[in-house]
Design a protein around this motif. Structure first.
Motif, PDB file in Angstrom:
ATOM      1  N   GLU A 182      21.508   7.422   4.323  1.00 40.97           N
ATOM      2  CA  GLU A 182      22.311   6.321   3.778  1.00 40.97           C
ATOM      3  C   GLU A 182      21.892   4.975   4.360  1.00 40.97           C
ATOM      4  N   THR A 183      21.758   4.907   5.686  1.00 40.69           N
ATOM      5  CA  THR A 183      21.399   3.645   6.333  1.00 40.69           C
ATOM      6  C   THR A 183      19.888   3.503   6.505  1.00 40.69           C
ATOM      7  N   LEU A 184      19.142   4.610   6.400  1.00 39.43           N
ATOM      8  CA  LEU A 184      17.698   4.677   6.626  1.00 39.43           C
ATOM      9  C   LEU A 184      17.329   4.302   8.063  1.00 39.43           C
ATOM     10  N   PHE A 223       0.882  -1.168   0.000  1.00 44.71           N
ATOM     11  CA  PHE A 223       0.000   0.000   0.000  1.00 44.71           C
ATOM     12  C   PHE A 223       0.925   1.225   0.000  1.00 44.71           C
ATOM     13  N   GLY A 224       1.033   1.906  -1.123  1.00 44.04           N
ATOM     14  CA  GLY A 224       1.968   3.022  -1.255  1.00 44.04           C
ATOM     15  C   GLY A 224       1.640   4.175  -0.331  1.00 44.04           C
ATOM     16  N   GLU A 225       2.677   4.857   0.132  1.00 43.57           N
ATOM     17  CA  GLU A 225       2.507   6.020   1.021  1.00 43.57           C
ATOM     18  C   GLU A 225       3.393   7.176   0.537  1.00 43.57           C
ATOM     19  N   GLY A 226       3.975   7.934   1.447  1.00 35.83           N
ATOM     20  CA  GLY A 226       4.692   9.148   1.088  1.00 35.83           C
ATOM     21  C   GLY A 226       5.981   8.905   0.333  1.00 35.83           C
ATOM     22  N   LEU A 227       6.496   9.992  -0.270  1.00 35.27           N
ATOM     23  CA  LEU A 227       7.757   9.907  -1.001  1.00 35.27           C
ATOM     24  C   LEU A 227       8.525  11.211  -0.846  1.00 35.27           C
ATOM     25  N   THR A 228       9.819  11.142  -1.111  1.00 33.51           N
ATOM     26  CA  THR A 228      10.648  12.341  -1.164  1.00 33.51           C
ATOM     27  C   THR A 228      11.857  12.058  -2.038  1.00 33.51           C
ATOM     28  N   VAL A 229      12.473  13.124  -2.543  1.00 32.97           N
ATOM     29  CA  VAL A 229      13.658  13.016  -3.402  1.00 32.97           C
ATOM     30  C   VAL A 229      14.809  13.745  -2.739  1.00 32.97           C
ATOM     31  N   LEU A 230      15.913  13.025  -2.538  1.00 33.31           N
ATOM     32  CA  LEU A 230      17.132  13.615  -1.987  1.00 33.31           C
ATOM     33  C   LEU A 230      18.282  13.242  -2.904  1.00 33.31           C
ATOM     34  N   ASN A 231      18.959  14.279  -3.436  1.00 28.82           N
ATOM     35  CA  ASN A 231      19.999  14.085  -4.451  1.00 28.82           C
ATOM     36  C   ASN A 231      19.361  13.375  -5.650  1.00 28.82           C
ATOM     37  N   THR A 232      19.827  12.214  -6.020  1.00 28.84           N
ATOM     38  CA  THR A 232      19.233  11.522  -7.168  1.00 28.84           C
ATOM     39  C   THR A 232      18.450  10.287  -6.742  1.00 28.84           C
ATOM     40  N   LYS A 233      18.156  10.185  -5.446  1.00 27.60           N
ATOM     41  CA  LYS A 233      17.408   9.041  -4.940  1.00 27.60           C
ATOM     42  C   LYS A 233      15.983   9.444  -4.594  1.00 27.60           C
ATOM     43  N   LEU A 234      15.037   8.627  -5.008  1.00 29.34           N
ATOM     44  CA  LEU A 234      13.645   8.816  -4.629  1.00 29.34           C
ATOM     45  C   LEU A 234      13.285   7.734  -3.612  1.00 29.34           C
ATOM     46  N   TYR A 235      12.788   8.171  -2.464  1.00 29.67           N
ATOM     47  CA  TYR A 235      12.417   7.261  -1.387  1.00 29.67           C
ATOM     48  C   TYR A 235      10.891   7.188  -1.313  1.00 29.67           C
ATOM     49  N   GLN A 236      10.356   5.966  -1.217  1.00 25.18           N
ATOM     50  CA  GLN A 236       8.912   5.773  -1.128  1.00 25.18           C
ATOM     51  C   GLN A 236       8.593   4.834   0.032  1.00 25.18           C
ATOM     52  N   PHE A 278      14.261  -0.941   2.233  1.00 24.34           N
ATOM     53  CA  PHE A 278      14.727  -0.789   3.609  1.00 24.34           C
ATOM     54  C   PHE A 278      13.589  -1.095   4.565  1.00 24.34           C
ATOM     55  N   LYS A 279      13.955  -1.481   5.786  1.00 23.98           N
ATOM     56  CA  LYS A 279      12.983  -1.797   6.825  1.00 23.98           C
ATOM     57  C   LYS A 279      12.902  -0.664   7.839  1.00 23.98           C
ATOM     58  N   TYR A 280      11.713  -0.470   8.391  1.00 29.22           N
ATOM     59  CA  TYR A 280      11.545   0.509   9.454  1.00 29.22           C
ATOM     60  C   TYR A 280      12.147  -0.058  10.746  1.00 29.22           C
ATOM     61  N   ASN A 281      12.510   0.812  11.651  1.00 28.51           N
ATOM     62  CA  ASN A 281      13.111   0.374  12.918  1.00 28.51           C
ATOM     63  C   ASN A 281      12.074   0.394  14.040  1.00 28.51           C
ATOM     64  N   ASN A 282      11.946   1.520  14.702  1.00 28.30           N
ATOM     65  CA  ASN A 282      11.028   1.641  15.839  1.00 28.30           C
ATOM     66  C   ASN A 282       9.610   1.993  15.419  1.00 28.30           C
ATOM     67  N   SER A 283       9.469   2.708  14.323  1.00 32.47           N
ATOM     68  CA  SER A 283       8.131   3.072  13.866  1.00 32.47           C
ATOM     69  C   SER A 283       7.432   1.851  13.284  1.00 32.47           C
ATOM     70  N   LYS A 284       6.115   1.816  13.452  1.00 31.43           N
ATOM     71  CA  LYS A 284       5.356   0.638  13.033  1.00 31.43           C
ATOM     72  C   LYS A 284       4.816   0.767  11.609  1.00 31.43           C
ATOM     73  N   GLU A 285       4.541   2.000  11.176  1.00 29.10           N
ATOM     74  CA  GLU A 285       3.922   2.195   9.868  1.00 29.10           C
ATOM     75  C   GLU A 285       4.637   3.302   9.102  1.00 29.10           C
ATOM     76  N   GLY A 286       4.386   3.350   7.788  1.00 26.76           N
ATOM     77  CA  GLY A 286       4.898   4.423   6.948  1.00 26.76           C
ATOM     78  C   GLY A 286       3.756   5.301   6.475  1.00 26.76           C
ATOM     79  N   TRP A 287       3.852   6.614   6.667  1.00 28.13           N
ATOM     80  CA  TRP A 287       2.816   7.556   6.242  1.00 28.13           C
ATOM     81  C   TRP A 287       3.408   8.616   5.319  1.00 28.13           C
ATOM     82  N   GLY A 288       4.087   9.617   5.892  1.00 28.88           N
ATOM     83  CA  GLY A 288       4.617  10.710   5.088  1.00 28.88           C
ATOM     84  C   GLY A 288       6.132  10.778   5.135  1.00 28.88           C
TER      85      GLY A 288
END
Length: 345
Positions: free
Chosen positions: A242-244, A174-187, A209-219
């Motif tokens: 770099e490590t997310l 289920f897709g959520e937020g995204l952002t662009v830093l340098n030439t990488k797009l994170y979703q 990449f996997k989330y650490n302490n947070s349970k969900e991805g929103w923005g």
């Protein structure tokens, strides 16, 4: 209309918080005393700490901490983060030590400023897009959409609404937020604890990449150095690009209480703009301490789109650095609005 009523209409559902009496370790001979009524205090106030010693035991020294950062017995809270914090006192007595703790709630010391908007342009937007995130990169709009079996990452011509490139996510995401830093797009994705990294120029997926302490991805947004991630609570996590890894977090608070369901994020002129899920407003947040410094009332926009059974809430905003304007839409809205923000009269 009173300020409190305006804020409630826009998005506020502040959860007032009282810690009650000091929560100290039961086995301790001491208790921690503060000048914070109900253990709540405002930013920029002086926090005064002392030890209650009913048995008159010898105290050699005391060390005080907020979230493991050492402070003095009298500390100004100007540099502290807002929200639920933890006070700790380590008491050295007769060659021994005792540790006592107490919760502390730090609120902002000012009402948020209320803003409205001036509508500059209206553009077409795909009415089927369950918009979760928007971002501009080199005057081109990128969009992340949600819903299982419908989620996509898109490059869009914002002036025509034409989809220039479309990447479909696997049905399990289920897709959520995204952002662009340098030439990488994170979703982000919602409940799978997984995010993706793409080449922004080709939209080729490079890694996950996997989330650490947070349970969900929103923005998701960035300040040019680190990523900021919301998880549907009042927390915004700060990620190493770099490590997310989630290095720390801020909590989103006003002078009254927390703001939960923080959703889509956008970095604009040193502040985090946050859409609040199922509300018609956007919070302007200080990224250093989580203080809500302003709110934008976007209530009129939903009435300007085609009304249909699948129409959903305001969600999705992107600042275009070329035009210096903000673009706003919603889930399954057929219009994208270009606006400038101004104080509400």
């Amino acid at each position: 209309m009173k300020l409190s009523n305006i804020l409630t209409i826009i998005f506020l559902s502040a959860a007032f918080f009282s810690c009650g009496s000091s929560s100290n370790d039961k086995k301790s001979d001491f208790s921690l005393q503060t000048n914070a009524p109900g253990n709540g205090i405002s930013l920029h106030k002086d926090l005064n700490l002392s030890i209650k010693n009913p048995k008159n035991l010898q105290i050699d020294s005391v060390a005080y901490f907020i979230n493991n950062h050492k402070i003095s017995a009298s500390t100004n809270l100007s540099e502290q983060k807002l929200g639920k914090q933890n006070i700790k006192a380590i008491i050295y007595t007769n060659g021994d030590l005792q540790t006592i703790t107490s919760p502390l709630l730090i609120l902002n010391d000012k009402h948020p400023t209320v803003y409205t908007f001036e509508l500059l342009n209206t553009y077409p937007h795909d009415i089927t897009s369950y918009t979760q995130g928007l971002e501009f990169y080199k005057d081109t709009m990128y969009e992340s959409t949600g819903q299982y079996k419908e989620s996509k990452l898109r490059r869009v011509d914002y002036k025509t609404g034409a989809v220039l490139k479309n990447v479909k996510l696997a049905d399990e995401y289920f897709g959520e937020g995204l952002t662009v830093l340098n030439t990488k797009l994170y979703q982000l994705t919602w409940q799978k604890g997984t995010g993706f990294v793409y080449d922004v120029n080709t939209l080729e997926k490079k890694s996950s990449f996997k989330y650490n302490n947070s349970k969900e991805g929103w923005g998701l947004c960035n300040d040019g150095k680190v990523l900021y991630k919301s998880d549907g609570t009042e927390k915004i996590w700060i990620l190493d690009p770099e490590t997310l890894e989630e290095k720390s977090f801020i909590q989103v608070y006003t002078n009254k209480g927390k703001i939960g369901r923080v959703n889509e994020l956008e970095w604009i002129d040193g502040k985090i703009y946050a859409n609040i899920y199922q509300k018609d407003g956007v919070a302007i947040i200080n990224p250093k301490n989580g203080a809500v410094e302003g709110v934008i009332d976007f209530t009129p926009l939903k009435k300007k789109v085609t009304q249909h059974p699948g129409l959903d809430v305001l969600n999705g905003m992107a600042f275009n650095p070329t035009t210096k304007t903000l673009f706003v839409t919603g889930k399954r809205w057929d219009k994208l609005f270009e606006v400038t923000v101004k104080p509400k009269a």
